[in-house]
Design an enzyme around this catalytic site. Structure first.
Site, PDB file in Angstrom:
ATOM      1  N   CYS A 114       5.701   3.252 -49.919  1.00 30.22           N
ATOM      2  CA  CYS A 114       4.547   3.889 -50.576  1.00 30.22           C
ATOM      3  C   CYS A 114       3.290   3.868 -49.713  1.00 30.22           C
ATOM      4  O   CYS A 114       2.326   4.580 -50.000  1.00 30.22           O
ATOM      5  CB  CYS A 114       4.264   3.215 -51.906  1.00 30.22           C
ATOM      6  SG  CYS A 114       5.677   3.239 -53.003  1.00 30.22           S
ATOM      7  N   HIS A 242      -3.134   4.439 -54.399  1.00 27.19           N
ATOM      8  CA  HIS A 242      -1.728   4.767 -54.622  1.00 27.19           C
ATOM      9  C   HIS A 242      -1.452   4.701 -56.125  1.00 27.19           C
ATOM     10  O   HIS A 242      -1.860   3.755 -56.801  1.00 27.19           O
ATOM     11  CB  HIS A 242      -0.838   3.770 -53.862  1.00 27.19           C
ATOM     12  CG  HIS A 242       0.599   3.857 -54.244  1.00 27.19           C
ATOM     13  ND1 HIS A 242       1.264   5.060 -54.319  1.00 27.19           N
ATOM     14  CD2 HIS A 242       1.504   2.901 -54.587  1.00 27.19           C
ATOM     15  CE1 HIS A 242       2.517   4.833 -54.692  1.00 27.19           C
ATOM     16  NE2 HIS A 242       2.685   3.542 -54.864  1.00 27.19           N
ATOM     17  N   ASN A 272       5.084   7.652 -60.050  1.00 25.52           N
ATOM     18  CA  ASN A 272       4.921   7.086 -58.705  1.00 25.52           C
ATOM     19  C   ASN A 272       5.761   7.910 -57.733  1.00 25.52           C
ATOM     20  O   ASN A 272       6.985   7.904 -57.808  1.00 25.52           O
ATOM     21  CB  ASN A 272       5.376   5.616 -58.729  1.00 25.52           C
ATOM     22  CG  ASN A 272       5.268   4.949 -57.368  1.00 25.52           C
ATOM     23  OD1 ASN A 272       5.019   5.600 -56.353  1.00 25.52           O
ATOM     24  ND2 ASN A 272       5.455   3.642 -57.351  1.00 25.52           N
TER      25      ASN A 272
HETATM   26  N1  COA Z   1      11.083   0.983 -72.107  1.00 19.29           N
HETATM   27  C1  COA Z   1      11.016   0.014 -73.014  1.00 19.29           C
HETATM   28  N2  COA Z   1      11.063  -1.293 -72.717  1.00 19.29           N
HETATM   29  C2  COA Z   1      11.149  -1.613 -71.417  1.00 19.29           C
HETATM   30  C3  COA Z   1      11.221  -0.652 -70.413  1.00 19.29           C
HETATM   31  C4  COA Z   1      11.187   0.694 -70.784  1.00 19.29           C
HETATM   32  N3  COA Z   1      11.229   1.700 -69.904  1.00 19.29           N
HETATM   33  N4  COA Z   1      11.304  -1.270 -69.217  1.00 19.29           N
HETATM   34  C5  COA Z   1      11.289  -2.586 -69.468  1.00 19.29           C
HETATM   35  N5  COA Z   1      11.203  -2.795 -70.804  1.00 19.29           N
HETATM   36  C6  COA Z   1      11.153  -4.059 -71.506  1.00 19.29           C
HETATM   37  C7  COA Z   1      11.764  -5.189 -70.720  1.00 19.29           C
HETATM   38  O1  COA Z   1      13.156  -5.238 -70.912  1.00 19.29           O
HETATM   39  C8  COA Z   1      11.060  -6.383 -71.318  1.00 19.29           C
HETATM   40  O2  COA Z   1      11.683  -6.712 -72.535  1.00 19.29           O
HETATM   41  P1  COA Z   1      11.889  -8.255 -72.959  1.00 19.29           P
HETATM   42  O3  COA Z   1      10.486  -8.810 -73.064  1.00 19.29           O
HETATM   43  O4  COA Z   1      12.593  -8.130 -74.240  1.00 19.29           O
HETATM   44  O5  COA Z   1      12.674  -8.858 -71.852  1.00 19.29           O
HETATM   45  C9  COA Z   1       9.666  -5.870 -71.636  1.00 19.29           C
HETATM   46  O6  COA Z   1       9.791  -4.435 -71.703  1.00 19.29           O
HETATM   47  C10 COA Z   1       8.631  -6.219 -70.602  1.00 19.29           C
HETATM   48  O7  COA Z   1       9.161  -5.892 -69.319  1.00 19.29           O
HETATM   49  P2  COA Z   1       8.393  -6.190 -68.002  1.00 19.29           P
HETATM   50  O8  COA Z   1       9.216  -5.742 -66.831  1.00 19.29           O
HETATM   51  O9  COA Z   1       7.871  -7.592 -68.019  1.00 19.29           O
HETATM   52  O10 COA Z   1       7.165  -5.173 -68.187  1.00 19.29           O
HETATM   53  P3  COA Z   1       5.837  -5.028 -67.363  1.00 19.29           P
HETATM   54  O11 COA Z   1       4.690  -5.154 -68.273  1.00 19.29           O
HETATM   55  O12 COA Z   1       5.824  -5.867 -66.113  1.00 19.29           O
HETATM   56  O13 COA Z   1       5.929  -3.508 -66.919  1.00 19.29           O
HETATM   57  C11 COA Z   1       6.389  -2.200 -64.963  1.00 19.29           C
HETATM   58  C12 COA Z   1       6.955  -3.085 -66.065  1.00 19.29           C
HETATM   59  C13 COA Z   1       7.511  -1.806 -64.032  1.00 19.29           C
HETATM   60  C14 COA Z   1       5.778  -0.975 -65.614  1.00 19.29           C
HETATM   61  C15 COA Z   1       5.295  -2.979 -64.220  1.00 19.29           C
HETATM   62  O14 COA Z   1       5.773  -4.266 -63.903  1.00 19.29           O
HETATM   63  C16 COA Z   1       4.848  -2.310 -62.960  1.00 19.29           C
HETATM   64  O15 COA Z   1       4.294  -1.233 -62.982  1.00 19.29           O
HETATM   65  N6  COA Z   1       5.016  -2.991 -61.833  1.00 19.29           N
HETATM   66  C17 COA Z   1       4.507  -2.532 -60.543  1.00 19.29           C
HETATM   67  C18 COA Z   1       5.357  -1.459 -60.041  1.00 19.29           C
HETATM   68  C19 COA Z   1       4.864  -0.956 -58.756  1.00 19.29           C
HETATM   69  O16 COA Z   1       3.719  -0.977 -58.447  1.00 19.29           O
HETATM   70  N7  COA Z   1       5.837  -0.486 -58.011  1.00 19.29           N
HETATM   71  C20 COA Z   1       5.714   0.295 -56.899  1.00 19.29           C
HETATM   72  C21 COA Z   1       5.196  -0.342 -55.746  1.00 19.29           C
HETATM   73  S1  COA Z   1       4.891   0.992 -54.758  1.00 19.29           S
END
Ligand code: COA
Length: 316
Positions: A114, A242, A272
């Site tokens: 990215c 980004h 993204n």
């Molecule tokens: N729909 C519904 N529930 C979802 C889900 C979806 N698409 N994806 C995950 N969940 C659930 C998980 O299973 C988890 O459930 P649990 O608590 O029962 O285990 C809960 O939601 C929380 O998941 P978590 O992964 O902790 O969520 P989060 O708040 O960290 O959000 C992202 C997830 C991916 C959106 C977030 O972590 C993120 O944006 N990270 C950075 C990504 C990034 O910058 N990446 C690129 C780098 S270039």
């Protein structure tokens, strides 16, 4: 050393629009979760028959037209991507052919995930120093839908496809973009395996850990670029981040008290798009007239690698 400035911008956006409701038909998710956790409402995916070359050529043609520069004036062309149509020829070589760039144009792909667009801009600034032709094409382009794990709801809802391009010019009297770039060299939280035998080459990401990395990387990059350029937040006309998660941008904006008219989020529309994310933002801002001649823009990126980067980019 010569510095570069942006002369023109363009983008190529795939025709297939995928909404959060569409995602809910594939995995156990819903619009409310995706919108509140990420800021994404829909994303574009390459439709059947569309290629990354189609998108890069479209974006580049628009950027050339916008800059008033012809293909034969281009000294170098870099495509930042981790998803070219073919590994060989590279996406940049495919463009060379389609755009009819001169045969001695330096054309290659660059992969810094990215952060790729910022790595490519810095590389272009160095390359044009040694080039007789002082104009360069820098493109960020991705076909992430091709390497998405459609069984992983934590990642598949995040990514989109697209391409953004800029035409830059190099001049001795212009300041350097003062890029700061780096990486941690780890595959623990984010990886795409590649051509390893028997391993499907799909995106693997531990979102929460990457989120924590990003929240620290963004202010680090802002501080480094400001220190290197001797500027303050108030000296910056626009901040380009980004687009990985709206919440990451919101935290940075809050920390630096950046007013609403000085930053922009288009993650709701694209998701993204990795290396394409920053040039897609720049292209939209330029088209809307929010940035243009004389604007000073602080750009920040981070991603797989784990890589990060920042730069102060001006418009000619
Ligand atoms: N729909 C519904 N529930 C979802 C889900 C979806 N698409 N994806 C995950 N969940 C659930 C998980 O299973 C988890 O459930 P649990 O608590 O029962 O285990 C809960 O939601 C929380 O998941 P978590 O992964 O902790 O969520 P989060 O708040 O960290 O959000 C992202 C997830 C991916 C959106 C977030 O972590 C993120 O944006 N990270 C950075 C990504 C990034 O910058 N990446 C690129 C780098 S270039």
């Amino acid at each position: 050393m010569n510095g570069i400035k942006i002369l023109g911008t363009g983008r190529g956006v795939p025709s297939k629009l995928v909404t959060n409701e569409d995602m809910a038909k594939i995995v156990d998710t819903n619009d409310e979760w995706i919108t509140s956790r990420t800021g994404i409402t829909h994303r574009h995916h390459l439709a059947e028959g569309e290629t990354i070359t189609d998108m890069t050529v479209l974006a580049a043609r628009r950027a050339l037209e916008n800059a008033g520069i012809s293909a034969d004036q281009i000294g170098a062309c870099i495509v930042a991507t981790l998803t070219p149509d073919t590994l060989v020829p590279s996406a940049a070589c495919c463009m060379q052919h389609e755009l009819n760039l001169p045969h001695d144009t330096v054309c290659f792909d660059l992969n810094a995930a990215c952060t790729g667009f910022l790595y490519a801009l810095h590389t272009m600034e160095c390359l044009l120093n040694a080039s007789e032709r002082k104009y360069g094409l820098v493109i960020g382009a991705e076909n992430l839908s091709r390497i998405t794990n459609w069984e992983d709801r934590g990642t598949c809802i995040l990514f989109g496809d697209g391409a953004g391009a800029v035409v830059v010019e190099s001049r001795p009297e212009w300041p350097s973009i003062s890029a700061i770039l780096g990486c941690h060299g780890t595959d623990q939280m984010l990886r795409v395996p590649g051509v390893e035998k028997g391993v499907p080459s799909l995106i693997y990401m531990e979102g929460t850990k990457v989120f924590k990395f990003a929240v620290e990387a963004v202010p680090y990059c802002i501080d480094q670029v400001l220190a290197r350029t001797g500027k303050t937040v108030d000296d910056v006309d626009f901040f380009v981040f980004h687009q990985a998660n709206a919440r990451i941008i919101d935290l940075a904006v809050k920390k630096y008290h950046i007013p609403q008219e000085k930053y922009y989020k288009n993650i709701c529309e694209y998701g993204n798009t990795s290396a394409a994310s920053i040039p897609l933002v720049i292209s939209e801002l330029h088209e809307m007239g929010k940035v243009g001649s004389g604007s000073r823009v602080l750009v920040v990126g981070f991603g797989g690698g784990l890589t990060w980067g920042g730069a102060m980019i001006e418009f000619a």
